[in-house]
Design a protein around this motif. Structure first.
Motif, PDB file in Angstrom:
ATOM      1  N   PHE A   1     -37.738  -1.431  51.178  1.00  0.00           N
ATOM      2  CA  PHE A   1     -38.339  -1.177  52.492  1.00  0.00           C
ATOM      3  C   PHE A   1     -38.097  -2.320  53.474  1.00  0.00           C
ATOM      4  CE2 PHE A   1     -42.284  -1.597  55.121  1.00  0.00           C
ATOM      5  CZ  PHE A   1     -42.070  -0.507  55.948  1.00  0.00           C
ATOM      6  N   THR A   2     -38.367  -3.540  53.071  1.00  0.00           N
ATOM      7  CA  THR A   2     -38.291  -4.667  54.008  1.00  0.00           C
ATOM      8  C   THR A   2     -36.853  -5.057  54.316  1.00  0.00           C
ATOM      9  OG1 THR A   2     -40.362  -5.513  53.110  1.00  0.00           O
ATOM     10  CG2 THR A   2     -39.056  -7.032  54.434  1.00  0.00           C
ATOM     11  N   PHE A   3     -36.078  -5.330  53.272  1.00  0.00           N
ATOM     12  CA  PHE A   3     -34.736  -5.854  53.469  1.00  0.00           C
ATOM     13  C   PHE A   3     -33.639  -4.826  53.211  1.00  0.00           C
ATOM     14  CE2 PHE A   3     -37.451  -9.500  52.305  1.00  0.00           C
ATOM     15  CZ  PHE A   3     -37.350 -10.211  53.483  1.00  0.00           C
ATOM     16  N   LYS A   4     -34.008  -3.638  52.761  1.00  0.00           N
ATOM     17  CA  LYS A   4     -33.076  -2.533  52.513  1.00  0.00           C
ATOM     18  C   LYS A   4     -31.816  -3.016  51.785  1.00  0.00           C
ATOM     19  CE  LYS A   4     -34.627  -0.003  56.617  1.00  0.00           C
ATOM     20  NZ  LYS A   4     -35.884   0.348  56.251  1.00  0.00           N
TER      21      LYS A   4
ATOM     22  N   ARG B   1     -32.680 -14.218  41.486  1.00  0.00           N
ATOM     23  CA  ARG B   1     -33.058 -15.038  42.643  1.00  0.00           C
ATOM     24  C   ARG B   1     -34.536 -14.831  42.996  1.00  0.00           C
ATOM     25  NH1 ARG B   1     -27.999 -13.107  44.291  1.00  0.00           N
ATOM     26  NH2 ARG B   1     -28.964 -11.626  45.710  1.00  0.00           N
ATOM     27  N   PHE B   2     -34.998 -13.587  42.906  1.00  0.00           N
ATOM     28  CA  PHE B   2     -36.404 -13.270  43.183  1.00  0.00           C
ATOM     29  C   PHE B   2     -37.316 -14.031  42.215  1.00  0.00           C
ATOM     30  CE2 PHE B   2     -40.202 -10.653  42.555  1.00  0.00           C
ATOM     31  CZ  PHE B   2     -40.619 -10.439  43.862  1.00  0.00           C
ATOM     32  N   ALA B   3     -36.972 -14.017  40.937  1.00  0.00           N
ATOM     33  CA  ALA B   3     -37.789 -14.715  39.935  1.00  0.00           C
ATOM     34  C   ALA B   3     -37.833 -16.221  40.208  1.00  0.00           C
ATOM     35  CB  ALA B   3     -37.250 -14.437  38.527  1.00  0.00           C
ATOM     36  N   ILE B   4     -36.716 -16.784  40.640  1.00  0.00           N
ATOM     37  CA  ILE B   4     -36.679 -18.219  40.971  1.00  0.00           C
ATOM     38  C   ILE B   4     -37.604 -18.507  42.147  1.00  0.00           C
ATOM     39  CG2 ILE B   4     -35.212 -20.055  41.929  1.00  0.00           C
ATOM     40  CD1 ILE B   4     -32.898 -18.789  40.212  1.00  0.00           C
ATOM     41  N   VAL B   5     -37.493 -17.709  43.205  1.00  0.00           N
ATOM     42  CA  VAL B   5     -38.342 -17.900  44.388  1.00  0.00           C
ATOM     43  C   VAL B   5     -39.812 -17.729  44.026  1.00  0.00           C
ATOM     44  CG1 VAL B   5     -38.985 -16.904  46.634  1.00  0.00           C
ATOM     45  CG2 VAL B   5     -36.587 -17.344  46.102  1.00  0.00           C
ATOM     46  N   ILE B   6     -40.134 -16.686  43.276  1.00  0.00           N
ATOM     47  CA  ILE B   6     -41.522 -16.427  42.888  1.00  0.00           C
ATOM     48  C   ILE B   6     -42.066 -17.597  42.062  1.00  0.00           C
ATOM     49  CG2 ILE B   6     -42.986 -14.945  41.436  1.00  0.00           C
ATOM     50  CD1 ILE B   6     -42.226 -13.739  44.161  1.00  0.00           C
TER      51      ILE B   6
ATOM     52  N   MET C   1     -44.059 -19.167  52.080  1.00  0.00           N
ATOM     53  CA  MET C   1     -42.933 -19.638  51.278  1.00  0.00           C
ATOM     54  C   MET C   1     -42.118 -18.467  50.724  1.00  0.00           C
ATOM     55  SD  MET C   1     -44.557 -22.746  49.008  1.00  0.00           S
ATOM     56  CE  MET C   1     -43.031 -22.925  48.074  1.00  0.00           C
ATOM     57  N   ASN C   2     -42.796 -17.432  50.277  1.00  0.00           N
ATOM     58  CA  ASN C   2     -42.149 -16.279  49.672  1.00  0.00           C
ATOM     59  C   ASN C   2     -41.279 -15.544  50.691  1.00  0.00           C
ATOM     60  OD1 ASN C   2     -41.507 -14.333  47.748  1.00  0.00           O
ATOM     61  ND2 ASN C   2     -43.382 -13.191  48.098  1.00  0.00           N
ATOM     62  N   TYR C   3     -41.793 -15.332  51.894  1.00  0.00           N
ATOM     63  CA  TYR C   3     -40.996 -14.659  52.927  1.00  0.00           C
ATOM     64  C   TYR C   3     -39.701 -15.429  53.187  1.00  0.00           C
ATOM     65  CZ  TYR C   3     -39.240 -12.946  57.325  1.00  0.00           C
ATOM     66  OH  TYR C   3     -38.409 -12.453  58.306  1.00  0.00           O
ATOM     67  N   LEU C   4     -39.829 -16.720  53.392  1.00  0.00           N
ATOM     68  CA  LEU C   4     -38.648 -17.528  53.679  1.00  0.00           C
ATOM     69  C   LEU C   4     -37.655 -17.496  52.521  1.00  0.00           C
ATOM     70  CD1 LEU C   4     -40.426 -20.541  55.425  1.00  0.00           C
ATOM     71  CD2 LEU C   4     -39.070 -18.724  56.521  1.00  0.00           C
ATOM     72  N   GLY C   5     -38.157 -17.576  51.308  1.00  0.00           N
ATOM     73  CA  GLY C   5     -37.282 -17.527  50.138  1.00  0.00           C
ATOM     74  C   GLY C   5     -36.605 -16.185  49.968  1.00  0.00           C
ATOM     75  N   GLN C   6     -37.349 -15.102  50.173  1.00  0.00           N
ATOM     76  CA  GLN C   6     -36.745 -13.783  50.023  1.00  0.00           C
ATOM     77  C   GLN C   6     -35.736 -13.499  51.132  1.00  0.00           C
ATOM     78  OE1 GLN C   6     -39.004 -10.385  48.783  1.00  0.00           O
ATOM     79  NE2 GLN C   6     -40.615 -11.673  47.937  1.00  0.00           N
ATOM     80  N   LYS C   7     -36.073 -13.853  52.355  1.00  0.00           N
ATOM     81  CA  LYS C   7     -35.178 -13.590  53.488  1.00  0.00           C
ATOM     82  C   LYS C   7     -33.895 -14.407  53.394  1.00  0.00           C
ATOM     83  CE  LYS C   7     -34.995 -13.570  58.538  1.00  0.00           C
ATOM     84  NZ  LYS C   7     -34.448 -12.258  58.738  1.00  0.00           N
ATOM     85  N   HIS C   8     -34.012 -15.685  53.051  1.00  0.00           N
ATOM     86  CA  HIS C   8     -32.859 -16.575  53.113  1.00  0.00           C
ATOM     87  C   HIS C   8     -32.162 -16.816  51.777  1.00  0.00           C
ATOM     88  CE1 HIS C   8     -33.637 -17.352  57.296  1.00  0.00           C
ATOM     89  NE2 HIS C   8     -34.888 -17.626  57.013  1.00  0.00           N
ATOM     90  N   PHE C   9     -32.745 -16.325  50.682  1.00  0.00           N
ATOM     91  CA  PHE C   9     -32.138 -16.571  49.380  1.00  0.00           C
ATOM     92  C   PHE C   9     -31.997 -15.301  48.545  1.00  0.00           C
ATOM     93  CE2 PHE C   9     -32.627 -18.090  44.878  1.00  0.00           C
ATOM     94  CZ  PHE C   9     -31.395 -18.703  44.778  1.00  0.00           C
TER      95      PHE C   9
ATOM     96  N   ALA D   1     -28.065  -8.595  52.191  1.00  0.00           N
ATOM     97  CA  ALA D   1     -28.373  -7.385  52.960  1.00  0.00           C
ATOM     98  C   ALA D   1     -28.359  -7.699  54.446  1.00  0.00           C
ATOM     99  CB  ALA D   1     -29.734  -6.819  52.556  1.00  0.00           C
ATOM    100  N   GLU D   2     -28.872  -8.848  54.828  1.00  0.00           N
ATOM    101  CA  GLU D   2     -28.892  -9.262  56.238  1.00  0.00           C
ATOM    102  C   GLU D   2     -27.462  -9.459  56.744  1.00  0.00           C
ATOM    103  OE1 GLU D   2     -30.778 -10.511  59.871  1.00  0.00           O
ATOM    104  OE2 GLU D   2     -31.421  -9.347  58.148  1.00  0.00           O
ATOM    105  N   LYS D   3     -26.601 -10.090  55.950  1.00  0.00           N
ATOM    106  CA  LYS D   3     -25.210 -10.315  56.353  1.00  0.00           C
ATOM    107  C   LYS D   3     -24.478  -8.980  56.529  1.00  0.00           C
ATOM    108  CE  LYS D   3     -24.636 -14.818  54.187  1.00  0.00           C
ATOM    109  NZ  LYS D   3     -24.010 -15.540  53.071  1.00  0.00           N
ATOM    110  N   ARG D   4     -24.670  -8.055  55.598  1.00  0.00           N
ATOM    111  CA  ARG D   4     -24.020  -6.747  55.692  1.00  0.00           C
ATOM    112  C   ARG D   4     -24.493  -5.989  56.924  1.00  0.00           C
ATOM    113  NH1 ARG D   4     -24.607  -6.893  50.266  1.00  0.00           N
ATOM    114  NH2 ARG D   4     -26.488  -5.628  50.272  1.00  0.00           N
TER     115      ARG D   4
END
Length: 145
Positions: free
Chosen positions: A56-59, A70-75, A120-128, A133-136
């Motif tokens: 939903f958020t980052f599609k 990567r999600f597990a690392i950020v979390i 912290m989680n938003y920044l990690g998920q968006k940028h890492f 998905a953002e680049k595409r």
């Protein structure tokens, strides 16, 4: 992705309700320690978060394996930093403002840690985690303000 932070906050409300409910039930209902309660509650909320943020958020349509690692690392980083800091801040606040009994320290720490964790989680998920998905999206649709 336009409005990703708003969508992230909507998902955050859902997974926060789920995760905090689990934390407080484990902490106060089952009398688990602060660390076990926040860990298990965080794992439950993180599962909800991954599924909803990915779809939903980052599609994100990339393979789940890489983004899940990567999600597990950020979390993990967010969990230890935010809940450690939350506990320290709660104890500090209750020392400086003795209006509330010390028994509220862990409950306050959960709330403070959750706020720190969200940012912290938003920044990690968006940028890492979901950065591909953002680049595409930018390549496909061009940059959006």
């Amino acid at each position: 992705m336009k409005y990703s932070f708003i969508r992230f906050l909507i998902v955050g409300v859902i997974n926060t309700i789920v995760g905090l409910t689990a934390m407080y039930v484990l902490l106060n209902g089952f009398r688990l320690s602060y660390w076990w309660s926040t860990l298990f509650g965080n794992i439950v909320g993180a599962g909800v978060s991954f599924i909803l943020n990915r779809n939903f958020t980052f599609k994100n349509e990339a393979a789940i394996g890489g983004s899940l690692v990567r999600f597990a690392i950020v979390i993990g980083i967010c969990y230890f930093v935010s809940y450690s800091l939350g506990l320290k801040l709660a104890n500090w606040f209750l020392e400086k403002l003795p209006l509330f009994p010390k028994e509220f320290a862990k409950d306050l720490a959960v709330l403070l840690g959750t706020g720190i964790y969200t940012i912290m989680n938003y920044l990690g998920q968006k940028h890492f985690v979901f950065k591909d998905a953002e680049k595409r999206r930018i390549i496909k649709n061009g940059p959006q303000c």
